[in-house]
Design a protein around this motif. Structure first.
Motif, PDB file in Angstrom:
ATOM      1  N   ARG A  12     -35.794  17.082  37.618  1.00 11.76           N
ATOM      2  CA  ARG A  12     -35.480  17.151  38.950  1.00 11.76           C
ATOM      3  C   ARG A  12     -36.641  17.156  39.755  1.00 11.76           C
ATOM      4  N   PHE A  13     -37.940  17.674  39.592  1.00 11.24           N
ATOM      5  CA  PHE A  13     -38.899  17.652  40.523  1.00 11.24           C
ATOM      6  C   PHE A  13     -39.934  16.739  40.095  1.00 11.24           C
ATOM      7  N   GLY A  14     -40.945  16.879  39.439  1.00  8.54           N
ATOM      8  CA  GLY A  14     -42.160  16.217  39.005  1.00  8.54           C
ATOM      9  C   GLY A  14     -43.261  16.610  39.853  1.00  8.54           C
ATOM     10  N   ALA A  59     -44.064  16.526  47.309  1.00 11.37           N
ATOM     11  CA  ALA A  59     -42.630  16.404  46.726  1.00 11.37           C
ATOM     12  C   ALA A  59     -42.199  14.814  47.104  1.00 11.37           C
ATOM     13  N   SER A  60     -42.628  14.248  48.110  1.00 14.83           N
ATOM     14  CA  SER A  60     -42.083  12.798  48.379  1.00 14.83           C
ATOM     15  C   SER A  60     -42.720  12.002  47.158  1.00 14.83           C
ATOM     16  N   SER A  61     -43.585  12.082  46.419  1.00 13.23           N
ATOM     17  CA  SER A  61     -44.235  11.098  45.550  1.00 13.23           C
ATOM     18  C   SER A  61     -44.224  12.002  44.232  1.00 13.23           C
ATOM     19  N   PRO A  62     -43.138  12.291  43.560  1.00 14.18           N
ATOM     20  CA  PRO A  62     -43.361  12.979  42.284  1.00 14.18           C
ATOM     21  C   PRO A  62     -43.820  12.156  41.367  1.00 14.18           C
ATOM     22  N   LEU A  63     -44.578  12.973  40.311  1.00 17.17           N
ATOM     23  CA  LEU A  63     -45.124  12.308  39.162  1.00 17.17           C
ATOM     24  C   LEU A  63     -44.333  11.605  38.295  1.00 17.17           C
ATOM     25  N   ARG A  64     -44.205  10.560  37.698  1.00 19.19           N
ATOM     26  CA  ARG A  64     -43.522   9.909  36.983  1.00 19.19           C
ATOM     27  C   ARG A  64     -43.465  10.362  35.510  1.00 19.19           C
ATOM     28  N   ARG A  65     -42.340  10.122  34.837  1.00 18.39           N
ATOM     29  CA  ARG A  65     -42.183  10.758  33.229  1.00 18.39           C
ATOM     30  C   ARG A  65     -43.350  10.351  32.425  1.00 18.39           C
ATOM     31  N   GLY A  66     -43.986  11.408  31.883  1.00 19.98           N
ATOM     32  CA  GLY A  66     -45.127  10.773  30.657  1.00 19.98           C
ATOM     33  C   GLY A  66     -46.487  11.329  31.357  1.00 19.98           C
ATOM     34  N   THR A  67     -46.798  11.730  32.773  1.00 18.11           N
ATOM     35  CA  THR A  67     -47.910  12.025  33.556  1.00 18.11           C
ATOM     36  C   THR A  67     -47.895  13.526  33.424  1.00 18.11           C
ATOM     37  N   GLY A  68     -48.986  13.950  32.963  1.00 17.92           N
ATOM     38  CA  GLY A  68     -49.369  15.518  32.938  1.00 17.92           C
ATOM     39  C   GLY A  68     -49.452  16.125  34.209  1.00 17.92           C
ATOM     40  N   VAL A  77     -37.837  11.129  36.289  1.00 22.38           N
ATOM     41  CA  VAL A  77     -37.347   9.625  36.246  1.00 22.38           C
ATOM     42  C   VAL A  77     -36.757   9.474  37.579  1.00 22.38           C
ATOM     43  N   PRO A  78     -37.231   8.374  38.405  1.00 18.70           N
ATOM     44  CA  PRO A  78     -36.607   7.909  39.502  1.00 18.70           C
ATOM     45  C   PRO A  78     -35.234   7.365  39.274  1.00 18.70           C
ATOM     46  N   LEU A  79     -34.212   7.576  40.264  1.00 17.83           N
ATOM     47  CA  LEU A  79     -33.167   7.003  39.886  1.00 17.83           C
ATOM     48  C   LEU A  79     -32.829   5.429  40.252  1.00 17.83           C
ATOM     49  N   SER A  80     -33.750   4.729  41.089  1.00  9.05           N
ATOM     50  CA  SER A  80     -33.900   3.637  41.308  1.00  9.05           C
ATOM     51  C   SER A  80     -35.225   3.063  41.320  1.00  9.05           C
ATOM     52  N   ASP A  81     -35.568   2.041  40.941  1.00  8.13           N
ATOM     53  CA  ASP A  81     -36.850   1.430  41.044  1.00  8.13           C
ATOM     54  C   ASP A  81     -36.951   0.411  42.049  1.00  8.13           C
TER      55      ASP A  81
END
Length: 144
Positions: free
Chosen positions: A49-51, A90-99, A140-144
């Motif tokens: 939800r966050f990232g 908050a406007s640029s959350p870290l994508r999946r797999g980033t520590g 994971v962003p909903l749309s790329d």
């Protein structure tokens, strides 16, 4: 004179034996609370939800730790990412797999000053206890 010297030495040793375990217990509890809070914040911040871990989350954490006797103004938070990206926006959350790394530090506050009675030097004024860790972002962003 010998009796007075023996009394002074015995009383200081007795004070240390009585109160040192209490201060050590407080230190262990504080470190455990810091680690528990860091684990909780990483779990929430790295969720899908966050990232990120932003200022609002840090402010809520300060409030939670203040309820346990910490001085919120003396808590130090360090939030970074494994790849160097900003982990607090908050406007640029870290994508999946980033520590996401988090470290929460707090000063000892003279807890170990009583150790001077037996000749042990307490930690310096700028020494800190800390809790922290790293968790991979699940965002994971909903749309790329």
């Amino acid at each position: 004179m010998k009796q007075l010297l023996v009394f002074v030495l015995f009383s200081s040793l007795f004070c240390w034996l009585m109160f040192s375990p209490i201060y050590k217990h407080v230190l262990v509890i504080r470190q455990a609370l810091l680690q528990q809070e860091a684990d909780y914040m990483l779990e929430i911040g790295a969720s899908g939800r966050f990232g990120y871990i932003d200022g609002a989350m840090v402010a809520e954490s300060r409030e939670r730790l203040a309820r346990h006797g910490f001085d919120p103004s003396r808590l130090e938070y360090e939030v970074t990412s494994a790849n160097g990206e900003e982990a607090t926006v908050a406007s640029s959350p870290l994508r999946r797999g980033t520590g996401i790394r988090l470290r929460i530090a707090y000063p000892y506050e003279n807890l170990l000053r009583i150790d001077r009675l037996i000749g042990l030097e307490p930690p310096s004024e700028d020494a800190r206890i800390a809790g922290g860790g790293m968790k991979m972002s699940e965002y994971v962003p909903l749309s790329d």
